[in-house]
Design a protein around this motif. Structure first.
Motif, PDB file in Angstrom:
ATOM      1  N   HIS A 191     -10.274   8.066  -7.901  1.00  0.00           N
ATOM      2  CA  HIS A 191     -10.405   9.367  -7.954  1.00  0.00           C
ATOM      3  C   HIS A 191     -11.661   8.829  -9.123  1.00  0.00           C
ATOM      4  CE1 HIS A 191      -8.223  10.106 -11.804  1.00  0.00           C
ATOM      5  NE2 HIS A 191      -7.965   8.872 -11.609  1.00  0.00           N
ATOM      6  N   SER A 241      -2.687   7.297 -15.679  1.00  0.00           N
ATOM      7  CA  SER A 241      -2.757   5.764 -15.471  1.00  0.00           C
ATOM      8  C   SER A 241      -4.101   6.581 -14.629  1.00  0.00           C
ATOM      9  CB  SER A 241      -1.971   4.966 -15.428  1.00  0.00           C
ATOM     10  OG  SER A 241      -0.950   5.802 -13.977  1.00  0.00           O
ATOM     11  N   GLU A 242      -3.457   7.025 -13.124  1.00  0.00           N
ATOM     12  CA  GLU A 242      -4.794   7.775 -12.422  1.00  0.00           C
ATOM     13  C   GLU A 242      -4.141   8.774 -11.588  1.00  0.00           C
ATOM     14  OE1 GLU A 242      -3.294   4.633  -9.494  1.00  0.00           O
ATOM     15  OE2 GLU A 242      -2.107   4.325 -11.295  1.00  0.00           O
ATOM     16  N   ARG A 243      -4.383   9.202 -10.936  1.00  0.00           N
ATOM     17  CA  ARG A 243      -3.931  10.577  -9.752  1.00  0.00           C
ATOM     18  C   ARG A 243      -2.892  11.567 -10.400  1.00  0.00           C
ATOM     19  NH1 ARG A 243      -5.206  10.744  -3.780  1.00  0.00           N
ATOM     20  NH2 ARG A 243      -4.217   9.326  -3.454  1.00  0.00           N
ATOM     21  N   HIS A 278      -3.939   4.026  -5.617  1.00  0.00           N
ATOM     22  CA  HIS A 278      -3.399   3.552  -6.939  1.00  0.00           C
ATOM     23  C   HIS A 278      -3.503   2.099  -7.410  1.00  0.00           C
ATOM     24  CE1 HIS A 278      -1.656   1.240  -2.727  1.00  0.00           C
ATOM     25  NE2 HIS A 278      -0.881   0.707  -3.530  1.00  0.00           N
ATOM     26  N   ILE A 292       0.929  -1.305   0.139  1.00  0.00           N
ATOM     27  CA  ILE A 292       0.158  -0.013  -0.189  1.00  0.00           C
ATOM     28  C   ILE A 292       0.835   1.625  -0.007  1.00  0.00           C
ATOM     29  CG2 ILE A 292      -1.801   1.401   1.474  1.00  0.00           C
ATOM     30  CD1 ILE A 292      -2.433  -1.445   2.354  1.00  0.00           C
ATOM     31  N   PRO A 344       3.914   1.586  -3.251  1.00  0.00           N
ATOM     32  CA  PRO A 344       3.537   2.348  -4.217  1.00  0.00           C
ATOM     33  C   PRO A 344       3.344   3.393  -4.785  1.00  0.00           C
ATOM     34  CG  PRO A 344       2.417  -0.201  -3.891  1.00  0.00           C
ATOM     35  CD  PRO A 344       3.109   0.144  -2.420  1.00  0.00           C
ATOM     36  N   GLN A 345       2.516   3.240  -3.777  1.00  0.00           N
ATOM     37  CA  GLN A 345       1.945   4.978  -3.659  1.00  0.00           C
ATOM     38  C   GLN A 345       3.595   6.217  -3.337  1.00  0.00           C
ATOM     39  OE1 GLN A 345      -1.296   5.726  -1.745  1.00  0.00           O
ATOM     40  NE2 GLN A 345      -1.569   4.084  -1.338  1.00  0.00           N
TER      41      GLN A 345
END
Ligand SMILES: Nc1ncnc2c1ncn2[C@@H]1O[C@H](COP(=O)(O)OP(=O)(O)OP(=O)(O)O)[C@@H](O)[C@H]1O
Ligand SMILES: [Mg+2]
Lengths: 246, 250
Positions: free
Chosen positions: B145, A244-246, B101, A163, A166-167
């Protein structure tokens, strides 16, 4: 008029030939580029390895010192954390060139493996900056993420692996690569300990040809090209991550 | 509801949680029992210790005194492997805390596949069933998100359910939501309650407490001031502090 231009061109050509072609001086430049890249990559990897370890030590202590039970474990941790803090303070508080000279003339005075000493000095220096990048990366992840992991039954290490890390990597990758680019330029002081990096190569050519323009501006152009290339790579990566995200 | 001792799933005895070296007594001697299949709603003013109480139940907050017994095991005992027990206590947070993620599906399967050693197929099958239940079947490949707050919270609930918990703990699950999304989350919780899930819910939604709770606990200043059925607490409160609080919020 035409004559003047032609003269100028032939002058430039002569300069070029003198500085790069004669006596195969371009080979020296090539060696310089190779060494600069070698130092940057190996020291960069070393910096990441040191940085990760120091960042984990520092942030684990900051986050857990209050809840840790007193005892031998906590005492040892306090010492390790103290060492990490001293490392960060000293490395970031003194000039890189002096760190390099101290490594070369004092700590490894008996060794003549110049390259290894230079890499070590740059790696240790870079590690301090990378550690702070990673630490802010860890700190930027909300406590809620950690708690969500723990509440599902993940233990501390699993929560870190699945968790938090990776972030964190995602958060720090762009800054980390910029640090890498900065390192590339900083290695230009390697000549202080006689390592033939790009700057030192240029400087040696200048000293033997007595003609500064070509070697100095030439090597600057090579640095610029390398930096622009890596900056382009970072931009590419950033866009990919954002997509890909955020 | 059922006071049968065999049905006690969580037993809290003289629970204390002090912060700042004892200056701040967030919990000051709390005793409570949660029975299997029961829905317990915890209410009280801000700072009364509701979250601290809930978070002590799965040891996210380490109590400074007293015990929490879960399925007969004193989980405050330092020799106990708390991670095993947490697997059976789902928790839902005010801030959702989905993993940004990971896709929705990965959020739901990462714990069962890693901790319960379920196969990917098995875990995904269960995840899809749960997603269907909360009407989010088509959002499996979305990232958090990309979802609304209400959708995120529904995912957070089913993520916890993927571990087949014995108890579900909710800490103000609707407080961070826009008003129009509160209903969809409460509906999921109501359906869970109907199916017999044991639930401990900290909330300011008095309507939910009245309708769904088997028992309401009123906390103030780190202690349980009064507890009883919704009818007892809301219609016939005995303590002055309870009356004052209800006058303010109702
Ligand atoms: N980690 C902490 N460190 C110090 N004090 C804390 C900590 N967590 C909670 N407290 C204090 O403990 C008391 C109880 O807090 P808690 O969060 O349990 O209240 P609450 O009833 O959940 O309130 P709210 O309705 O605002 O969520 C408060 O005075 C709070 O400031
Ligand atoms: Mg709270």
């Amino acid at each position: 008029m035409f004559n003047a231009i032609a003269e100028w061109f032939s002058g430039v050509k002569a300069e070029f030939v003198l500085n790069f072609i004669t006596k195969n001086r371009w080979k020296m430049m090539l060696t310089g580029v190779e060494n600069t890249l070698l130092i940057t990559f190996v020291a960069g990897m070393m910096g990441i390895a040191i940085g990760v370890v120091v960042a984990i030590i520092r942030s684990t202590w900051d986050k857990n010192q209050e809840v840790m039970r007193p005892g031998v474990g906590k005492f040892l941790y306090r010492i390790v954390n103290g060492i990490a803090k001293v490392y960060l303070t000293v490395i970031r508080g003194t000039p890189l060139v002096l760190q390099l000279l101290i490594m070369y003339f004092i700590i490894f005075a008996s060794s003549r493996n110049d390259m290894m000493i230079a890499i070590l000095a740059f790696g240790i220096n870079s590690g301090a900056y990378v550690a702070e990048i990673f630490r802010s990366g860890i700190m930027s992840i909300s406590k809620g993420q950690f708690e969500a992991g723990r509440s599902l039954g993940f233990n501390y290490v699993q929560t870190m692996i699945y968790i938090i890390t990776p972030q964190m990597i995602k958060n720090v990758l762009p800054t980390l690569l910029n640090e890498f680019i900065a390192l590339l330029k900083e290695t230009s002081v390697a000549g202080y300990v006689t390592v033939m990096d790009l700057t030192y190569a240029a400087s040696r050519i200048r000293a033997s040809t007595y003609s500064p323009f070509m070697p100095l501006v030439g090597s600057a152009a090579i640095y610029l090209a390398l930096v622009m290339f890596f900056t382009w790579l970072v931009g590419l990566l950033e866009r990919r991550l954002r997509k890909s995200e955020r | 509801m059922n006071a049968d001792q065999n049905n006690v799933i969580i037993k809290v005895e003289n629970l204390q949680k002090h912060f700042n070296g004892g200056d701040l007594k967030a919990l000051n001697g709390v005793n409570a029992e949660i029975h299997k299949g029961e829905v317990v709603v915890v209410i009280g003013p801000s700072g009364s210790g509701k979250s601290t109480f809930l978070r002590c139940l799965n040891l996210l907050e380490i109590p400074t005194g007293g015990t929490v017994t879960f399925e007969g095991v004193d989980i405050t005992d330092k020799k106990v492997n708390i991670n095993i027990h947490r697997q059976k206590m789902g928790m839902v947070f005010q801030q959702f805390n989905l993993f940004p993620h990971m896709t929705v599906l990965k959020n739901m399967t990462v714990a069962p596949t890693t901790l319960l050693k379920r196969s990917k197929e098995e875990a995904e099958k269960k995840a899809f069933e749960l997603l269907k239940r909360v009407n989010l079947f088509d959002r499996a490949t979305a990232y958090p998100h990309q979802l609304s707050g209400g959708q995120q919270q529904r995912i957070a609930i089913v993520r916890a359910l993927c571990m087949d918990p014995e108890v579900m703990l909710f800490d103000e699950p609707t407080s961070a939501l826009d008003p129009e999304m509160v209903g969809e989350v409460l509906d999921v919780m109501k359906s869970l309650a109907r199916e017999g899930m044991t639930m401990v819910v900290v909330t300011h939604e008095m309507g939910f407490a009245r309708e769904v709770a088997d028992r309401v606990i009123f906390m103030d200043e780190g202690v349980i001031v009064e507890e009883g059925t919704p009818d007892e607490i809301f219609n016939h409160p005995q303590q002055q502090r309870t009356k004052d609080f209800l006058n303010k919020v109702l």
